[in-house]
Design a protein around this motif. Sequence first.
Motif, PDB file in Angstrom:
ATOM      1  N   UNK A 211       0.857  -1.192   0.000  1.00  0.00           N
ATOM      2  CA  UNK A 211       0.000   0.000   0.000  1.00  0.00           C
ATOM      3  C   UNK A 211       0.892   1.241   0.000  1.00  0.00           C
ATOM      4  N   UNK A 212       0.667   2.104  -0.973  1.00  0.00           N
ATOM      5  CA  UNK A 212       1.487   3.300  -1.184  1.00  0.00           C
ATOM      6  C   UNK A 212       0.740   4.555  -0.741  1.00  0.00           C
ATOM      7  N   UNK A 213       1.383   5.323   0.147  1.00  0.00           N
ATOM      8  CA  UNK A 213       0.883   6.630   0.576  1.00  0.00           C
ATOM      9  C   UNK A 213       1.940   7.675   0.249  1.00  0.00           C
ATOM     10  N   UNK A 214       1.503   8.902   0.029  1.00  0.00           N
ATOM     11  CA  UNK A 214       2.453   9.984  -0.236  1.00  0.00           C
ATOM     12  C   UNK A 214       1.752  11.322  -0.068  1.00  0.00           C
ATOM     13  N   UNK A 215       2.535  12.347   0.223  1.00  0.00           N
ATOM     14  CA  UNK A 215       2.014  13.722   0.235  1.00  0.00           C
ATOM     15  C   UNK A 215       0.786  13.873   1.130  1.00  0.00           C
ATOM     16  N   UNK A 216       0.886  13.378   2.344  1.00  0.00           N
ATOM     17  CA  UNK A 216      -0.204  13.552   3.309  1.00  0.00           C
ATOM     18  C   UNK A 216      -0.253  14.994   3.802  1.00  0.00           C
ATOM     19  N   UNK A 217       0.904  15.604   3.990  1.00  0.00           N
ATOM     20  CA  UNK A 217       1.009  17.022   4.370  1.00  0.00           C
ATOM     21  C   UNK A 217       0.266  17.359   5.660  1.00  0.00           C
ATOM     22  N   UNK A 218       0.588  16.619   6.719  1.00  0.00           N
ATOM     23  CA  UNK A 218       0.081  17.016   8.037  1.00  0.00           C
ATOM     24  C   UNK A 218       0.497  18.455   8.296  1.00  0.00           C
ATOM     25  N   UNK A 219      -0.454  19.306   8.647  1.00  0.00           N
ATOM     26  CA  UNK A 219      -0.119  20.713   8.831  1.00  0.00           C
ATOM     27  C   UNK A 219      -1.338  21.575   9.031  1.00  0.00           C
ATOM     28  N   UNK A 220      -1.405  22.704   8.341  1.00  0.00           N
ATOM     29  CA  UNK A 220      -2.471  23.671   8.619  1.00  0.00           C
ATOM     30  C   UNK A 220      -3.867  23.233   8.218  1.00  0.00           C
ATOM     31  N   UNK A 221      -3.997  22.348   7.214  1.00  0.00           N
ATOM     32  CA  UNK A 221      -5.344  21.958   6.766  1.00  0.00           C
ATOM     33  C   UNK A 221      -5.582  20.450   6.802  1.00  0.00           C
ATOM     34  N   UNK A 222      -4.617  19.678   7.249  1.00  0.00           N
ATOM     35  CA  UNK A 222      -4.795  18.235   7.445  1.00  0.00           C
ATOM     36  C   UNK A 222      -4.253  17.879   8.823  1.00  0.00           C
ATOM     37  N   UNK A 223      -5.089  17.221   9.626  1.00  0.00           N
ATOM     38  CA  UNK A 223      -4.679  16.874  10.979  1.00  0.00           C
ATOM     39  C   UNK A 223      -5.110  15.478  11.372  1.00  0.00           C
ATOM     40  N   UNK A 224      -5.334  15.288  12.637  1.00  0.00           N
ATOM     41  CA  UNK A 224      -5.630  13.971  13.219  1.00  0.00           C
ATOM     42  C   UNK A 224      -6.817  13.298  12.543  1.00  0.00           C
ATOM     43  N   UNK A 225      -7.920  14.017  12.369  1.00  0.00           N
ATOM     44  CA  UNK A 225      -9.159  13.409  11.866  1.00  0.00           C
ATOM     45  C   UNK A 225      -8.971  12.832  10.469  1.00  0.00           C
ATOM     46  N   UNK A 226      -8.379  13.605   9.565  1.00  0.00           N
ATOM     47  CA  UNK A 226      -8.170  13.109   8.201  1.00  0.00           C
ATOM     48  C   UNK A 226      -7.165  11.962   8.179  1.00  0.00           C
ATOM     49  N   UNK A 227      -6.106  12.070   8.980  1.00  0.00           N
ATOM     50  CA  UNK A 227      -5.116  10.997   9.015  1.00  0.00           C
ATOM     51  C   UNK A 227      -5.733   9.718   9.572  1.00  0.00           C
ATOM     52  N   UNK A 228      -6.586   9.836  10.568  1.00  0.00           N
ATOM     53  CA  UNK A 228      -7.256   8.665  11.127  1.00  0.00           C
ATOM     54  C   UNK A 228      -8.100   7.965  10.059  1.00  0.00           C
ATOM     55  N   UNK A 229      -8.785   8.741   9.239  1.00  0.00           N
ATOM     56  CA  UNK A 229      -9.589   8.155   8.162  1.00  0.00           C
ATOM     57  C   UNK A 229      -8.694   7.428   7.156  1.00  0.00           C
ATOM     58  N   UNK A 230      -7.541   8.005   6.841  1.00  0.00           N
ATOM     59  CA  UNK A 230      -6.603   7.382   5.899  1.00  0.00           C
ATOM     60  C   UNK A 230      -6.094   6.054   6.452  1.00  0.00           C
ATOM     61  N   UNK A 231      -5.665   6.052   7.712  1.00  0.00           N
ATOM     62  CA  UNK A 231      -5.107   4.837   8.302  1.00  0.00           C
ATOM     63  C   UNK A 231      -6.168   3.753   8.436  1.00  0.00           C
ATOM     64  N   UNK A 232      -7.398   4.123   8.749  1.00  0.00           N
ATOM     65  CA  UNK A 232      -8.488   3.144   8.809  1.00  0.00           C
ATOM     66  C   UNK A 232      -8.677   2.477   7.450  1.00  0.00           C
ATOM     67  N   UNK A 233      -8.627   3.257   6.374  1.00  0.00           N
ATOM     68  CA  UNK A 233      -8.768   2.714   5.025  1.00  0.00           C
ATOM     69  C   UNK A 233      -7.591   1.809   4.675  1.00  0.00           C
ATOM     70  N   UNK A 234      -6.389   2.199   5.085  1.00  0.00           N
ATOM     71  CA  UNK A 234      -5.199   1.373   4.834  1.00  0.00           C
ATOM     72  C   UNK A 234      -5.347   0.020   5.517  1.00  0.00           C
ATOM     73  N   UNK A 235      -5.755   0.014   6.773  1.00  0.00           N
ATOM     74  CA  UNK A 235      -5.890  -1.247   7.513  1.00  0.00           C
ATOM     75  C   UNK A 235      -6.956  -2.151   6.916  1.00  0.00           C
ATOM     76  N   UNK A 236      -8.001  -1.572   6.349  1.00  0.00           N
ATOM     77  CA  UNK A 236      -9.048  -2.369   5.705  1.00  0.00           C
ATOM     78  C   UNK A 236      -8.528  -3.109   4.478  1.00  0.00           C
ATOM     79  N   UNK A 237      -7.422  -2.625   3.898  1.00  0.00           N
ATOM     80  CA  UNK A 237      -6.829  -3.275   2.723  1.00  0.00           C
ATOM     81  C   UNK A 237      -5.970  -4.475   3.108  1.00  0.00           C
ATOM     82  N   UNK A 238      -5.705  -4.672   4.396  1.00  0.00           N
ATOM     83  CA  UNK A 238      -4.934  -5.809   4.901  1.00  0.00           C
ATOM     84  C   UNK A 238      -3.579  -5.919   4.176  1.00  0.00           C
TER      85      UNK A 238
END
Length: 441
Positions: A211-238
């Motif tokens: 599973x490939x992730x890139x350019x998440x850009x944690x910062x002024x407009x992306x934080x915990x909530x969006x990252x949590x959604x991303x990681x949940x989707x990643x884990x669902x891919x097993x």
Amino acid sequence: MTASMFGFGRLSAEGKVGIASGVVFFSMLISRTLISEQVDKNTRASLFRIQFILFINSLLLLGSLHIWKRVVRRLCGTRAAPTFPQRCWRLVVLLFLILVHGSYFSMFFLVDRDPHWFSLLSFSCLGIYVILLFFLVVFGCLNRFRRLLSHSRATEDVVASGSTSQTVLALILTAILAVYGLVNAAQPPRVVDVEIPMEKLPESLSGLKLVLLSDIHLGPTIGYTKLQRIITMVNELDPDVVVIVGDLTDSQVTRLRSAAEPLGQIKVRLGSYFATGNHDYYTADVEGWFELLRSMGIQPLHNSHAKVFRPEQTQDWICLAGIDDLEARMLRYPGHGMDVEKALSGCSAESPIILLAHQPHAAKQALQQRPDISLVLSGHTHAGQLFPLTILAFLANPFFCGLYRVSEHTMVYVTPGTGYYGIPMRIASHSEITKIILKRA
């Protein structure tokens, strides 16, 4: 000695701002060349913030002057006593431009667990600014072209009357695209399945799920909530393996430690890995992020590699390597700089090589040095993220987005990114989580 002696006083406001932008830009280059590597990271980060804010805002001022002329003066006129609606319109445009210029201040000073409302508002205004400026410039160029074709007075009158309607049209088109871009970027990333045949891939590793992730850009407009959604989707891919190919963050660990917590929830069988991007170096805190990632079970590949294998078949493995971003050396970041040979030192000629290289230009350079690399995974382009920046991203990179076959034995995949940079919009692009299945060729 006065400015007028050099003709500076006769320059337009845009010309003066343009010169100021150039001065700030070259001061950034000079300071990057002369700065000592012994300077502590906090001083380096502060210096970069000051220079970056000055440079960005001097560039933005050029566009702001153009927008004010076209959207205020052309629509409201230059009467000494404007009407009440005209005064209200001027105030709206002024507040809009102030928010635009405040966007990068929020990037450095309003970063927390989840985005601050001012950050979201100001970066949304920045996206509107980019789209509006594009249409105003394009319509202005069309008007100039029409004037060149005909010098008659009638044509001049038609062009002058048409420019007002074009400004209104630009505002309408900008509003439509901005709403679409905001809604599009707010959607969860798309999961894109990509099957890649690979020579030299051992039979025991055929079907490996990366599973490939890139350019998440944690910062002024992306934080915990969006990252949590991303990681949940990643884990669902097993996944068997998870890789993050740069630009994870836009600020220091001390500001984003709580926002990054979901990274520790990644569930993976054979390991999670990270390679740096240019924005990770802009934080001046790469070592801090390396330390945090290691504590979460994610291995940074700092011009190094790891062997990926199944526990029951330890003799069959893939060399998974990662190189420092291209800009690390330009930024004179101590102990960092792209080194392909070091990253691949110890990789077996009988085993397939997968390289994590954030920028497509780095991918191209790496393949010129080592044509035996089987697959390069990159990001950086965002697939343009926001039209019209799509055009610039396409022209500026050797690989733009998607899967490329470079030779009979080598492929490159460029992801459009899992998040977005600053502006919470995506137009003509989508956020993506890439599920790569490796198959024996």
